[in-house]
Design an enzyme around this catalytic site. Sequence first.
Site, short mmCIF file in Angstrom:
data_model
loop_
_atom_site.label_atom_id
_atom_site.label_comp_id
_atom_site.label_asym_id
_atom_site.label_seq_id
_atom_site.Cartn_x
_atom_site.Cartn_y
_atom_site.Cartn_z
N VAL A 1 0.70 -1.40 -0.15
CA VAL A 1 -0.16 0.00 -0.16
C VAL A 1 0.84 1.19 0.00
O VAL A 1 0.72 2.21 -0.87
CB VAL A 1 -1.10 0.00 1.11
CG1 VAL A 1 -1.71 1.32 1.08
CG2 VAL A 1 -1.88 -1.20 1.12
N LYS B 1 -7.06 -1.78 8.76
CA LYS B 1 -8.49 -2.20 9.45
C LYS B 1 -8.10 -2.76 10.60
O LYS B 1 -9.18 -2.57 11.75
CB LYS B 1 -9.27 -3.09 8.51
CG LYS B 1 -8.45 -4.70 7.90
CD LYS B 1 -7.93 -4.29 6.74
CE LYS B 1 -6.59 -5.41 6.44
NZ LYS B 1 -6.32 -5.37 4.87
N GLU C 1 -11.07 5.16 4.43
CA GLU C 1 -11.87 4.43 3.42
C GLU C 1 -11.00 3.11 2.97
O GLU C 1 -11.73 2.17 2.74
CB GLU C 1 -11.83 5.49 2.11
CG GLU C 1 -12.75 4.98 1.09
CD GLU C 1 -13.94 4.49 1.26
OE1 GLU C 1 -14.89 5.51 1.74
OE2 GLU C 1 -14.45 3.27 1.51
N GLY D 1 -0.07 -9.99 -4.16
CA GLY D 1 -0.39 -8.67 -3.29
C GLY D 1 -1.51 -8.79 -2.69
O GLY D 1 -1.90 -7.54 -1.97
N ASP E 1 -9.64 -10.90 9.11
CA ASP E 1 -9.77 -9.76 8.26
C ASP E 1 -10.96 -9.09 8.09
O ASP E 1 -11.36 -8.01 8.10
CB ASP E 1 -9.00 -9.83 7.11
CG ASP E 1 -8.65 -8.82 6.30
OD1 ASP E 1 -8.05 -7.66 6.52
OD2 ASP E 1 -9.35 -8.69 5.25
N LYS F 1 -13.30 -5.69 9.17
CA LYS F 1 -14.06 -4.79 8.24
C LYS F 1 -15.61 -4.72 8.50
O LYS F 1 -16.12 -3.57 8.53
CB LYS F 1 -13.85 -5.57 6.80
CG LYS F 1 -12.33 -5.28 6.29
CD LYS F 1 -12.14 -6.02 4.90
CE LYS F 1 -10.70 -5.90 4.65
NZ LYS F 1 -10.25 -6.82 3.50
N GLY G 1 -5.39 -5.21 -3.05
CA GLY G 1 -4.28 -5.03 -4.28
C GLY G 1 -3.78 -3.36 -3.92
O GLY G 1 -4.51 -2.84 -3.65
#
Length: 355
Positions: free
Chosen positions: A11, A87, A111, A169, A183, A187, A283
């Site tokens: 990222v 997150k 976001e 990735g 994960d 979220k 990604g």
Amino acid sequence: MKIAILGFGTVGRNVFRLLENVKDAEICRVLEQPGRITEDFMTSDPEEIFNDPDIGIVVDALPGIHPSYEYIKKALNAGKHVVSSNKAAICFGFSELAKLAESKGAALLYEASCGGGIPIIEEILRVGSNDSISRVSGILNGTCNYMLWKMEKYGMSYEEALKEAQALGYAEADPTADVSGFDVRNKILILSSLAYDSALSCDVPMMGIEQVTKERMEVFRKEGKCIKLMGISVREGASYAISVCPVVLPDTSLEANVASNFNIVSFTGDHVGELKLYGQGAGGDPTADAVIRDIKKILLGDAFLYERKFENILTEDASLLRGTCHVGGRILKDHVLSEALMEAKAQGCFFAFEP
Ligand code: HSE
């Protein structure tokens, strides 16, 4: 405005690249691990960033709760705006971090933490500002969706599919968070807390995809159904239920046709009805794009448009989520999801929910 990026992985690197074309944004510092400092703008000392009065925005592109959570607090305490894709850290200290940001007059935007490039947080906040949201659900993990898709459509093994998702990735540094459902838990908790304007904090009944085999998928395929890992929450009055688990869906549903690393998120407002947003959920490029949109909001002065105060007090009522539950080879009709899921966990067997 001067911007610092914490982390230079999938990222962070892409945020760095895309920020070069953003007017009024100047990257001045990147936090990187000591052995990986290759450029003058890189530092391994986070205090250089928090103590620099010229830095206005800190981008948190680190994985995992710590030290990200502590860094977000330090940046906010220093009066800096924070944009995070993390997150785990946001979910860990959700209402506390939001309150801290408010008390400092700083923006805290995230976001990119849910659904990669999909503008789901923006839409939930926008719709939720004049409508009451009663349901949020979705395919929220690109790695798992990629794996299940490769296993179902290409006959790939679980291990091969995971390796590919890592190489592309999509997966976390430690993919356990992806395949265990953790994960998606983070979220769906973030999205549901925003949707219901309440800081939800229950122990989310959760099952990942570790028990899903090609053979199990084949049984459902013969019935015109498929398996997707989903996060689901519902609210009725002052009660809510939430879960993360494999869900059995008819092949004709939109969700069943979500391929590769894509995500789909649905939410239902009393007035607007059901909305669905679809796009790349993992990604470097899509996630970095969501970070850039948040940075632009700050630069344009739009960061405080739809704030949530988490003022509703909701109580968990697991019985709100019920339907057909697959526990190993058994089918339990009209069963409470969380009870059947706990039973499957205790037996170490396959579980799926069929709404
Ligand atoms: N590992 C995450 C996923 C990245 O696969 O969805 C995006 O949050």
